[in-house]
Design an enzyme around this catalytic site. Sequence first.
Site, PDB file in Angstrom:
ATOM      1  N   TRP A 122      11.288  25.928  43.933  1.00 24.44           N
ATOM      2  CA  TRP A 122      10.156  26.834  44.117  1.00 24.44           C
ATOM      3  C   TRP A 122      11.256  27.890  44.696  1.00 24.44           C
ATOM      4  CZ3 TRP A 122       5.763  25.291  41.920  1.00 24.44           C
ATOM      5  CH2 TRP A 122       5.303  24.515  41.978  1.00 24.44           C
ATOM      6  N   GLU A 142       4.881  31.833  51.269  1.00 25.18           N
ATOM      7  CA  GLU A 142       5.568  31.400  52.979  1.00 25.18           C
ATOM      8  C   GLU A 142       4.380  30.691  54.302  1.00 25.18           C
ATOM      9  OE1 GLU A 142       8.661  34.668  51.708  1.00 25.18           O
ATOM     10  OE2 GLU A 142       8.251  33.426  53.781  1.00 25.18           O
TER      11      GLU A 142
END
Lengths: 387, 259
Positions: A158, A364
Amino acid sequence: MPVDRELPTEEAQDLIALTRDLADRELAPRAAKYEREERFPREVFRTLGDAGLMGLPFPEEVGGGGQPYAVYLQVLEELAMRWASVALGVSVHTLSCSPIARYGTEAQRRDLLPEMVGGTLLGAYSLSEAHAGSDAAAMKASATATDDGWIARGEKAWVTHGGHADFYTTFLRTPADGPRGISCFHLTPDLPGFGAARPEEKMGLTASTTAALRLDDVPIPRDRLIGEPGRGMAIALGALDSGRLGVSAVAVGLAQSALDLAVRYATEREAFGRPIVQHQGVAFLLADMAAAVESARATYLAAARRKDAGKPYARQASISKLVATDAAMKVTTDAVQVLGGAGYTRDHPAERYMREAKVMQIFEGTNQIQRMVIGRLLAGEAAPAAG
Amino acid sequence: MNIVVLVKQVPDSGSERKLDPADNTVARAGADNVINEMDEYAIEEALVVKEAHGGEVTILTVGPDSAADAIRKALSMGADRAVHVTDEAMHGSCAVQTSAVLAAALQQMDYDLILCGAESTDGQVSVMPALLAERLGIPQLSGARKLTIDDGVAKVERQTDGGFWALEAPLPAIVSTWDTINEPRYPSFKGIMAAKKKPVETKTLADLGIDPSTVGLASATSQVLDFSGRPPKGEGVKVADEGDGADKLVEYLASQKIV
């Protein structure tokens, strides 16, 4: 209508004006096409770098813009209003620069940082792995100590800008530093054995490349270590707090665009003999959207002002990320609703905004992780001081 | 190499523009005033020449106080300094009068090269390079799509409908530029900050030794006597398709002698 912003200085007003001008001319006209073609806009980041927008929160002596977070984040929001993938890229780039800016040696700050914060070099931030996302400390990719550095092995996942970036701020397990030892490294794609996998095929933010990294016995020179050996997790978590503010601003910018689109449509589109904005059912939907956007903006700015004042802001950063990305999901979904059938087609950007918002609740730190962080911090504050 | 760029502030050509009904001059108050688009290319070209040959880029503007915004933009792109000629008496001046003011200002400056846009989007008289060349006694190379400076000689490709002319002239010379010559840079954040500290010299007609009665609307060589708005678009022709839409379209096109 441009967002009426409270800005602390004339300098900040000029910065926002520059951002709007540049974003209107360089970002907005490209966004839909690049997203459709899944094309990474490397040249746009060069333009932003030349204009000085790739290192705004860093000190001027290392080539940064010397701006408080409360200003930098509003620049991100303005960028995101035109093109979320690019705004996210600026946020990730800033995140990638922050460990060297904060923990780097004098030589690293002198030799590496100016080209990084100046935007000549594009950054990536590599913490996650396929089986270590929310639980980043469970990472397996490792750097084994050798006589003149480390040998890195494993796979990271990712990675935003994976395959395009010029440097990768990478977190790897370092067994020499104990069973929980993780260290932070400055990796570059010229290192032998360093490779990026085929980009992920994503639902949204398709102009922002996301790819896994393969580390096949990559020799890491000694001077590529950032901060203390074994202290990587603390570096990663500290950077994530500010990264969460970046994502909050990007989410608010995206939501603002969806709101603007919906309001414009609702004042033009007529049903039952009048513009649909004059039907209460639609007006209330728009009102709730506006309330979500403005309260999310206020939330990230409140957190940013704490950070700028040097106060702890981890809880506020998580609250901001949670509130802003949930708001973006709701507002973009409702924008599709306001546009009706038209909103469901690719003739209008509403459906794209909705696809783009979804991942913001995930990256995040998922919004479930944000709740865990908030809860843990609340519990910690409520507990009587030990000893 | 000392380069002077002539910069004009104009009402944004993308917004609604008006004439002031009191005296038929361009309404600048309340308009969205911006740097004349073509001038941005002249500024960019000046910066490119400076980067290659060294020297200093000075912006020269004649206009009201509000033109300071255009000067600041030019300085934030990278110009070094500016001269702003501003005087109430100049209101309504024609191109000939303005050229006298610009020439007087230029005579007080050191220049090897003068650059300007090939036209402004407000008056569009497009004669300033010729007027200044005459007044200053220097060659003009107008309508450049390419400029090179080589050993004291300016060489340009003068853009024409069918191609270009290759022109050259010894410096000092005045060169006007089209938007084909380059891609103007964005000001950088640092450039914007630096622009605030750059010197801007303000001059009046008295500073230039110009008699105020020779400029301004009253003694202008041209005046706008009357004006009217652009006529609204006609209704157009609506063709209702009742299975014979294509035939009707062809009929219409034939009647207009288009096909």
